[in-house]
Structures are given as C-alpha cells and as structure tokens.
Write a protein that holds these residues in place. Structure first.
Motif, PDB file in Angstrom:
ATOM      1  N   ALA A  19       2.357  11.512  64.475  1.00  0.00           N
ATOM      2  CA  ALA A  19       2.654  12.160  63.200  1.00  0.00           C
ATOM      3  C   ALA A  19       1.596  13.244  63.037  1.00  0.00           C
ATOM      4  O   ALA A  19       0.618  13.097  62.322  1.00  0.00           O
ATOM      5  CB  ALA A  19       2.608  11.167  62.058  1.00  0.00           C
ATOM      6  N   GLY A  20       1.763  14.314  63.786  1.00  0.00           N
ATOM      7  CA  GLY A  20       0.750  15.354  63.938  1.00  0.00           C
ATOM      8  C   GLY A  20       0.353  15.359  65.406  1.00  0.00           C
ATOM      9  O   GLY A  20       1.160  15.055  66.278  1.00  0.00           O
ATOM     10  N   THR A  21      -0.905  15.665  65.674  1.00  0.00           N
ATOM     11  CA  THR A  21      -1.409  15.666  67.043  1.00  0.00           C
ATOM     12  C   THR A  21      -2.700  14.881  67.104  1.00  0.00           C
ATOM     13  O   THR A  21      -3.565  15.055  66.251  1.00  0.00           O
ATOM     14  CB  THR A  21      -1.662  17.107  67.540  1.00  0.00           C
ATOM     15  N   LEU A  22      -2.808  14.004  68.100  1.00  0.00           N
ATOM     16  CA  LEU A  22      -4.035  13.263  68.343  1.00  0.00           C
ATOM     17  C   LEU A  22      -4.669  13.875  69.579  1.00  0.00           C
ATOM     18  O   LEU A  22      -4.085  13.859  70.663  1.00  0.00           O
ATOM     19  CB  LEU A  22      -3.738  11.775  68.564  1.00  0.00           C
ATOM     20  N   TYR A  23      -5.837  14.477  69.399  1.00  0.00           N
ATOM     21  CA  TYR A  23      -6.562  15.102  70.505  1.00  0.00           C
ATOM     22  C   TYR A  23      -7.544  14.101  71.084  1.00  0.00           C
ATOM     23  O   TYR A  23      -8.329  13.492  70.350  1.00  0.00           O
ATOM     24  CB  TYR A  23      -7.320  16.344  70.024  1.00  0.00           C
ATOM     25  N   VAL A  42      -9.402  12.969  67.689  1.00  0.00           N
ATOM     26  CA  VAL A  42      -9.274  13.704  66.434  1.00  0.00           C
ATOM     27  C   VAL A  42      -7.804  13.833  66.096  1.00  0.00           C
ATOM     28  O   VAL A  42      -7.011  14.324  66.898  1.00  0.00           O
ATOM     29  CB  VAL A  42      -9.922  15.109  66.548  1.00  0.00           C
ATOM     30  N   TRP A  43      -7.432  13.375  64.909  1.00  0.00           N
ATOM     31  CA  TRP A  43      -6.044  13.406  64.443  1.00  0.00           C
ATOM     32  C   TRP A  43      -5.875  14.608  63.519  1.00  0.00           C
ATOM     33  O   TRP A  43      -6.637  14.764  62.556  1.00  0.00           O
ATOM     34  CB  TRP A  43      -5.746  12.112  63.710  1.00  0.00           C
ATOM     35  N   VAL A  44      -4.869  15.447  63.801  1.00  0.00           N
ATOM     36  CA  VAL A  44      -4.643  16.673  63.034  1.00  0.00           C
ATOM     37  C   VAL A  44      -3.198  16.727  62.553  1.00  0.00           C
ATOM     38  O   VAL A  44      -2.268  16.521  63.334  1.00  0.00           O
ATOM     39  CB  VAL A  44      -4.953  17.930  63.890  1.00  0.00           C
ATOM     40  N   LYS A  45      -3.027  16.988  61.255  1.00  0.00           N
ATOM     41  CA  LYS A  45      -1.712  17.244  60.646  1.00  0.00           C
ATOM     42  C   LYS A  45      -1.834  18.578  59.909  1.00  0.00           C
ATOM     43  O   LYS A  45      -2.215  18.605  58.731  1.00  0.00           O
ATOM     44  CB  LYS A  45      -1.341  16.152  59.649  1.00  0.00           C
ATOM     45  N   PRO A  46      -1.549  19.683  60.584  1.00  0.00           N
ATOM     46  CA  PRO A  46      -1.800  20.994  59.974  1.00  0.00           C
ATOM     47  C   PRO A  46      -1.011  21.246  58.687  1.00  0.00           C
ATOM     48  O   PRO A  46      -1.504  21.937  57.802  1.00  0.00           O
ATOM     49  CB  PRO A  46      -1.423  21.994  61.060  1.00  0.00           C
ATOM     50  N   TRP A  47       0.183  20.703  58.555  1.00  0.00           N
ATOM     51  CA  TRP A  47       0.995  20.938  57.364  1.00  0.00           C
ATOM     52  C   TRP A  47       0.406  20.262  56.122  1.00  0.00           C
ATOM     53  O   TRP A  47       0.744  20.620  55.004  1.00  0.00           O
ATOM     54  CB  TRP A  47       2.439  20.500  57.589  1.00  0.00           C
ATOM     55  N   LEU A  48      -0.513  19.299  56.320  1.00  0.00           N
ATOM     56  CA  LEU A  48      -1.194  18.640  55.204  1.00  0.00           C
ATOM     57  C   LEU A  48      -2.660  19.075  55.088  1.00  0.00           C
ATOM     58  O   LEU A  48      -3.398  18.534  54.265  1.00  0.00           O
ATOM     59  CB  LEU A  48      -1.153  17.113  55.375  1.00  0.00           C
ATOM     60  N   PHE A  50      -4.944  18.346  57.181  1.00  0.00           N
ATOM     61  CA  PHE A  50      -5.594  17.065  57.454  1.00  0.00           C
ATOM     62  C   PHE A  50      -6.217  17.073  58.847  1.00  0.00           C
ATOM     63  O   PHE A  50      -5.549  17.396  59.826  1.00  0.00           O
ATOM     64  CB  PHE A  50      -4.536  15.948  57.371  1.00  0.00           C
ATOM     65  N   LYS A  51      -7.500  16.733  58.910  1.00  0.00           N
ATOM     66  CA  LYS A  51      -8.209  16.553  60.177  1.00  0.00           C
ATOM     67  C   LYS A  51      -9.109  15.344  60.007  1.00  0.00           C
ATOM     68  O   LYS A  51      -9.854  15.265  59.023  1.00  0.00           O
ATOM     69  CB  LYS A  51      -9.063  17.768  60.521  1.00  0.00           C
ATOM     70  N   GLN A  52      -9.030  14.418  60.961  1.00  0.00           N
ATOM     71  CA  GLN A  52      -9.834  13.202  60.848  1.00  0.00           C
ATOM     72  C   GLN A  52     -10.321  12.765  62.224  1.00  0.00           C
ATOM     73  O   GLN A  52      -9.547  12.690  63.172  1.00  0.00           O
ATOM     74  CB  GLN A  52      -9.004  12.085  60.228  1.00  0.00           C
ATOM     75  N   VAL A  53     -11.618  12.461  62.337  1.00  0.00           N
ATOM     76  CA  VAL A  53     -12.170  11.905  63.567  1.00  0.00           C
ATOM     77  C   VAL A  53     -11.863  10.413  63.553  1.00  0.00           C
ATOM     78  O   VAL A  53     -12.325   9.684  62.683  1.00  0.00           O
ATOM     79  CB  VAL A  53     -13.690  12.147  63.671  1.00  0.00           C
ATOM     80  N   GLU A  54     -11.041   9.974  64.495  1.00  0.00           N
ATOM     81  CA  GLU A  54     -10.642   8.578  64.583  1.00  0.00           C
ATOM     82  C   GLU A  54     -11.667   7.748  65.353  1.00  0.00           C
ATOM     83  O   GLU A  54     -11.844   6.571  65.093  1.00  0.00           O
ATOM     84  CB  GLU A  54      -9.277   8.455  65.277  1.00  0.00           C
TER      85      GLU A  54
END
Length: 69
Positions: A19-23, A42-48, A50-54
């Motif tokens: 649900a986005g991109t997990l790098y 790093v999980w990224v949801k550009p439309w929100l 949202f960037k989070q270090v998992e």
C-alpha cells in the motif's frame, strides 16, 4: 550512548509495492570514524505525504564479511 551517524552512500536498494512502496536499503554510514553497514526499510505513500522508517539496524562493518569461515 547516542552518536552522530552520517550516511555516505546507498550500497543496495530494492522496492516492494505494497500500500505504497516499501524500500529495502543497505546504506554505508560513518559512525565514530568507522564505516559501518545498516539495513533500513522505509515505507512511502506519496498520496498521503507519508514516510516512515519501519526498521533500521546495523549489519556489519564495511569490507568485512558476515559469513563465518
């Protein structure tokens, strides 16, 4: 003890579409004058916006093998 960590380069990268991109990144960083390798997710949801270090973990010293002989 906290130390300054300077990321110097990305050694390896791959993307996983979720649900986005997990790098999945392997980065080289200098900590206390020593080069070390870290793995990050790093999980990224550009439309929100949202960037989070998992996950962010130390995996070894640059130039040293992690395989036991």
């Amino acid at each position: 003890m906290n130390a300054l960590l300077e990321i110097t380069r990305v050694v390896k990268a791959r993307e996983q579409v979720v649900a986005g991109t997990l790098y999945h990144l392997t980065v080289e960083a200098v900590e206390g004058g020593e080069k070390k390798l870290y793995e990050a997710k790093v999980w990224v949801k550009p439309w929100l916006n949202f960037k989070q270090v998992e996950e962010f973990k130390h995996v070894g010293e640059q130039g040293k093998s992690s395989v036991n002989s």
